[in-house]
Design a protein around this motif. Sequence first.
Motif, PDB file in Angstrom:
ATOM      1  N   GLU A  90       0.827  -1.203   0.000  1.00  0.00           N
ATOM      2  CA  GLU A  90       0.000   0.000   0.000  1.00  0.00           C
ATOM      3  C   GLU A  90       0.866   1.260   0.000  1.00  0.00           C
ATOM      4  O   GLU A  90       0.632   2.197   0.760  1.00  0.00           O
ATOM      5  N   ALA A  91       1.855   1.248  -0.909  1.00  0.00           N
ATOM      6  CA  ALA A  91       2.843   2.322  -0.944  1.00  0.00           C
ATOM      7  C   ALA A  91       2.202   3.702  -1.095  1.00  0.00           C
ATOM      8  O   ALA A  91       2.562   4.647  -0.397  1.00  0.00           O
ATOM      9  N   LYS A  92       1.237   3.814  -2.002  1.00  0.00           N
ATOM     10  CA  LYS A  92       0.652   5.138  -2.247  1.00  0.00           C
ATOM     11  C   LYS A  92      -0.075   5.675  -1.022  1.00  0.00           C
ATOM     12  O   LYS A  92       0.011   6.860  -0.708  1.00  0.00           O
ATOM     13  N   LYS A  93      -0.779   4.785  -0.311  1.00  0.00           N
ATOM     14  CA  LYS A  93      -1.480   5.220   0.903  1.00  0.00           C
ATOM     15  C   LYS A  93      -0.482   5.656   1.962  1.00  0.00           C
ATOM     16  O   LYS A  93      -0.704   6.637   2.676  1.00  0.00           O
ATOM     17  N   VAL A  94       0.621   4.906   2.067  1.00  0.00           N
ATOM     18  CA  VAL A  94       1.646   5.259   3.052  1.00  0.00           C
ATOM     19  C   VAL A  94       2.215   6.632   2.730  1.00  0.00           C
ATOM     20  O   VAL A  94       2.383   7.480   3.609  1.00  0.00           O
ATOM     21  N   ARG A  95       2.488   6.877   1.439  1.00  0.00           N
ATOM     22  CA  ARG A  95       3.090   8.163   1.058  1.00  0.00           C
ATOM     23  C   ARG A  95       2.138   9.325   1.293  1.00  0.00           C
ATOM     24  O   ARG A  95       2.558  10.448   1.524  1.00  0.00           O
ATOM     25  N   ARG A  96       0.835   9.046   1.192  1.00  0.00           N
ATOM     26  CA  ARG A  96      -0.129  10.123   1.458  1.00  0.00           C
ATOM     27  C   ARG A  96      -0.123  10.506   2.939  1.00  0.00           C
ATOM     28  O   ARG A  96      -0.376  11.630   3.308  1.00  0.00           O
ATOM     29  N   LEU A  97       0.208   9.502   3.753  1.00  0.00           N
ATOM     30  CA  LEU A  97       0.230   9.704   5.203  1.00  0.00           C
ATOM     31  C   LEU A  97       1.536  10.343   5.656  1.00  0.00           C
ATOM     32  O   LEU A  97       1.586  11.062   6.635  1.00  0.00           O
ATOM     33  N   ALA A  98       2.602  10.032   4.903  1.00  0.00           N
ATOM     34  CA  ALA A  98       3.937  10.426   5.347  1.00  0.00           C
ATOM     35  C   ALA A  98       4.628  11.295   4.305  1.00  0.00           C
ATOM     36  O   ALA A  98       4.852  10.861   3.186  1.00  0.00           O
ATOM     37  N   GLY A  99       4.969  12.514   4.691  1.00  0.00           N
ATOM     38  CA  GLY A  99       5.741  13.386   3.805  1.00  0.00           C
ATOM     39  C   GLY A  99       7.224  13.121   3.994  1.00  0.00           C
ATOM     40  O   GLY A  99       7.643  12.546   5.001  1.00  0.00           O
ATOM     41  N   PHE A 100       8.039  13.542   3.014  1.00  0.00           N
ATOM     42  CA  PHE A 100       9.476  13.271   3.086  1.00  0.00           C
ATOM     43  C   PHE A 100      10.257  14.529   2.749  1.00  0.00           C
ATOM     44  O   PHE A 100      10.010  15.177   1.746  1.00  0.00           O
ATOM     45  N   LEU A 101      11.194  14.879   3.622  1.00  0.00           N
ATOM     46  CA  LEU A 101      12.066  16.026   3.369  1.00  0.00           C
ATOM     47  C   LEU A 101      13.476  15.489   3.096  1.00  0.00           C
ATOM     48  O   LEU A 101      14.047  14.797   3.930  1.00  0.00           O
ATOM     49  N   PHE A 102      14.019  15.835   1.910  1.00  0.00           N
ATOM     50  CA  PHE A 102      15.311  15.291   1.497  1.00  0.00           C
ATOM     51  C   PHE A 102      16.471  16.204   1.910  1.00  0.00           C
ATOM     52  O   PHE A 102      16.266  17.344   2.326  1.00  0.00           O
ATOM     53  N   THR A 103      17.685  15.695   1.717  1.00  0.00           N
ATOM     54  CA  THR A 103      18.874  16.477   2.073  1.00  0.00           C
ATOM     55  C   THR A 103      19.032  17.705   1.185  1.00  0.00           C
ATOM     56  O   THR A 103      19.251  18.809   1.656  1.00  0.00           O
ATOM     57  N   ASP A 104      18.928  17.475  -0.123  1.00  0.00           N
ATOM     58  CA  ASP A 104      19.213  18.539  -1.073  1.00  0.00           C
ATOM     59  C   ASP A 104      17.908  19.187  -1.531  1.00  0.00           C
ATOM     60  O   ASP A 104      17.148  18.591  -2.284  1.00  0.00           O
ATOM     61  N   PRO A 105      17.627  20.403  -1.064  1.00  0.00           N
ATOM     62  CA  PRO A 105      16.351  21.010  -1.436  1.00  0.00           C
ATOM     63  C   PRO A 105      16.243  21.230  -2.941  1.00  0.00           C
ATOM     64  O   PRO A 105      15.144  21.239  -3.498  1.00  0.00           O
ATOM     65  N   ASP A 106      17.391  21.352  -3.628  1.00  0.00           N
ATOM     66  CA  ASP A 106      17.346  21.617  -5.061  1.00  0.00           C
ATOM     67  C   ASP A 106      16.717  20.492  -5.857  1.00  0.00           C
ATOM     68  O   ASP A 106      16.095  20.721  -6.886  1.00  0.00           O
ATOM     69  N   THR A 107      16.927  19.252  -5.391  1.00  0.00           N
ATOM     70  CA  THR A 107      16.412  18.142  -6.184  1.00  0.00           C
ATOM     71  C   THR A 107      14.957  17.810  -5.850  1.00  0.00           C
ATOM     72  O   THR A 107      14.353  17.006  -6.531  1.00  0.00           O
ATOM     73  N   GLN A 108      14.403  18.413  -4.807  1.00  0.00           N
ATOM     74  CA  GLN A 108      13.010  18.052  -4.514  1.00  0.00           C
ATOM     75  C   GLN A 108      12.011  19.131  -4.916  1.00  0.00           C
ATOM     76  O   GLN A 108      10.813  18.964  -4.744  1.00  0.00           O
ATOM     77  N   ILE A 109      12.508  20.233  -5.443  1.00  0.00           N
ATOM     78  CA  ILE A 109      11.597  21.255  -5.956  1.00  0.00           C
ATOM     79  C   ILE A 109      11.221  20.857  -7.379  1.00  0.00           C
ATOM     80  O   ILE A 109      12.084  20.674  -8.228  1.00  0.00           O
ATOM     81  N   ILE A 110       9.939  20.694  -7.631  1.00  0.00           N
ATOM     82  CA  ILE A 110       9.507  20.167  -8.917  1.00  0.00           C
ATOM     83  C   ILE A 110       9.096  21.277  -9.881  1.00  0.00           C
ATOM     84  O   ILE A 110       9.425  21.250 -11.056  1.00  0.00           O
ATOM     85  N   MET A 111       8.376  22.264  -9.369  1.00  0.00           N
ATOM     86  CA  MET A 111       7.803  23.259 -10.270  1.00  0.00           C
ATOM     87  C   MET A 111       8.680  24.513 -10.337  1.00  0.00           C
ATOM     88  O   MET A 111       9.450  24.790  -9.421  1.00  0.00           O
ATOM     89  N   PRO A 112       8.531  25.293 -11.411  1.00  0.00           N
ATOM     90  CA  PRO A 112       9.420  26.446 -11.597  1.00  0.00           C
ATOM     91  C   PRO A 112       9.282  27.559 -10.552  1.00  0.00           C
ATOM     92  O   PRO A 112      10.282  28.140 -10.158  1.00  0.00           O
ATOM     93  N   THR A 113       8.069  27.860 -10.111  1.00  0.00           N
ATOM     94  CA  THR A 113       7.967  28.966  -9.155  1.00  0.00           C
ATOM     95  C   THR A 113       7.584  28.467  -7.766  1.00  0.00           C
ATOM     96  O   THR A 113       7.060  27.371  -7.601  1.00  0.00           O
ATOM     97  N   VAL A 114       7.842  29.318  -6.771  1.00  0.00           N
ATOM     98  CA  VAL A 114       7.605  28.975  -5.372  1.00  0.00           C
ATOM     99  C   VAL A 114       6.155  28.543  -5.144  1.00  0.00           C
ATOM    100  O   VAL A 114       5.887  27.459  -4.623  1.00  0.00           O
ATOM    101  N   ALA A 115       5.199  29.379  -5.581  1.00  0.00           N
ATOM    102  CA  ALA A 115       3.794  29.072  -5.313  1.00  0.00           C
ATOM    103  C   ALA A 115       3.351  27.809  -6.048  1.00  0.00           C
ATOM    104  O   ALA A 115       2.636  26.975  -5.493  1.00  0.00           O
ATOM    105  N   GLU A 116       3.811  27.645  -7.277  1.00  0.00           N
ATOM    106  CA  GLU A 116       3.437  26.450  -8.042  1.00  0.00           C
ATOM    107  C   GLU A 116       3.972  25.195  -7.373  1.00  0.00           C
ATOM    108  O   GLU A 116       3.313  24.154  -7.361  1.00  0.00           O
ATOM    109  N   ASP A 117       5.187  25.299  -6.824  1.00  0.00           N
ATOM    110  CA  ASP A 117       5.770  24.119  -6.209  1.00  0.00           C
ATOM    111  C   ASP A 117       5.004  23.719  -4.949  1.00  0.00           C
ATOM    112  O   ASP A 117       4.742  22.544  -4.718  1.00  0.00           O
ATOM    113  N   VAL A 118       4.638  24.710  -4.131  1.00  0.00           N
ATOM    114  CA  VAL A 118       3.885  24.392  -2.917  1.00  0.00           C
ATOM    115  C   VAL A 118       2.539  23.778  -3.292  1.00  0.00           C
ATOM    116  O   VAL A 118       2.078  22.828  -2.670  1.00  0.00           O
TER     117      VAL A 118
END
Lengths: 205, 231, 216
Positions: B73-101
Amino acid sequence: MAIGINTLGLYQQGSSVLHRVSAWAKLIGLVVLGAASIWLQSRWWLVLAVLGLVVVGYLVAGFPVGLMFKQLRPMIWLLVFIAVMNWWSFDWQRGIAVPGMIATLVAAAGLVTLTTPMSALIDVVVRAVGPLRRFGVDPERVGLTLMLGIRCVPVVAGLASEVREAQIARTATHSFRAFAVPLLVRALRDADAIGDALVARGFDD
Amino acid sequence: MVHIEVDHVGHRYGQGALARQVLDGVSADLTESRIGVIGHNGSGKSTFVRMLNALLIPSQGVIKVNGLDTASEAKKVRRLAGFLFTDPDTQIIMPTVAEDVAFGLRKSGLSKPEIAARVDELLERFGLSGHREHPAHLLSGGQKQLLALASVLITSPQLIIMDEPTTLLDLRNARMIGQVIGELSQTVVLATHHLHLLDDFDRVLVFDSGRLVADGTPTEAIAHYRRLMEV
Amino acid sequence: MTSQTPLPARDLALIAVFAGITAALGLIPPIYLPISPAPITAQSLGPMLAGAILGGRRGGASLVLFMAMVALGLPLLSGGRGGIGVFLSPTVGFLVGFVVCAFAIGWATYRVGAPYSIWKGLVITLLGGLVLMYIFGLTGMMIVAHLSLSQALLAQVMYLPGDLTKAVIAVLVAKGVHTAYPGLLPWHGQVAAAGSETGSLDDSPVDSAPAGDQVR
């Protein structure tokens, strides 16, 4: 969609008619011009007349004519070559019409790019791939992939300058291979980390 | 409250001669709201925290988060648990701040104004309101990590797992992120080398060579870890 | 990872990062070598490397993404060019060639499989990155600019020494990357590596995870 990403592209803000016309209308106009080019090309003076219209378009959009020449500058020698070759193989009329038509289309396309925000173009792409849904293409994913690609440009550029600095510091060589291999290996590792983040943030949901 | 059950978990990468056992026989029952994970580089702690979010499925044993098996039930687990990585650069997905949030809410069914309101609230909380429309890559390192945390919090997870979130930051930003972590109402599992971040934690796990070698209060666990360093 | 989406998130990350690589190569200023009458730009290494490293599907997709970003108006082509206009210019054939070349090189490289061989890689890169690229590029010039084959060749011949050099560089770089980051190329000889080609392709980014861990 936010305005932010538009600052990364070639778009130039403005309030002219050309800025306000929808992205669809401009792109369809460009397609029509491209289709008509086959017919236009047979009359050299028509080509020059349309080129004149494009110049007017730049002025209407509030751009200096120099901005139009900037679109054409990278290909200027190729255009001269094409002019000479077409003149030599056919006649002087074609020597004007063929490169003239290319310049017209490129300048017109440049006008669309300069007056249309990137977010509007992404919306067009996402809508345009809608009919491909039945072939398994997910339009939302296409849009997200575009955003992710745009996002990766500064990431990789930053990586490249870091690797370059490390290379200079360690070896002071200019070998391309000594630059490219570490860059690509680090890019692969970053891609792993980005992939992890995409999964963790529910990209596949 | 979050309940994490780790039952005889092991993990092996690769095959044949290249195989490496990176985690071996780890069991723990975690119900505390602040859990630290420490160990040397390569001790298996990064592998361990990745498993709690189903980013990695253990090759031996079972992990359950609130009764959900991470393997099935990986997807359900991920919905329950957020993950913060070491390198913030690689976890930002969208181009702007508001879009990424806002990214995490794109399939939430919320309307655009509702999403914008929640984005604004989080940006306000982390002092990023002025950067709403800025390209995310132009933020400072500390701001990027705050942005990454805001992007995780937007989906209101009950558990936040962090893998060395302060390692790449300068001291001032590391302290600031540490303070923000302390103020979170969610359950936190934090893998880190910055031991002082764990002072107020309820429980700390120590990993060494893929094994869970100590498990107790911060004082006990850190003392054990320091002894490992001396050997 | 068992989802039916054609390209899982981890593959999309590779595709997006390699689109960024092709863009970054366009930022490198052109160099002038005595063997080449025209300046050599690094950007056309992008499709060769994307193919040789990511394989056909992902490599081709990364170049499609790159071209889409160019069309959207990002000035990513070497010399800072971008926008829809570049797809109407006489060199459009080479842009199409970028995509086809990445796909062809990638398909052939993954078909040959691990370990990466410099000689096979060179043959593949010359066929995919040079022959195929020129077929598309010259056809584009002939159509858009109404040139004959020999005229189009004349416009292009000064780039040939540079392109040959780049094929060699791309192969050496690809060899280095596959050595430093094993696990991408599928093993075809191995009995244990069962499964179809697509299977091994999809597994590769997961297999490569420990390589990332070792550095930490």
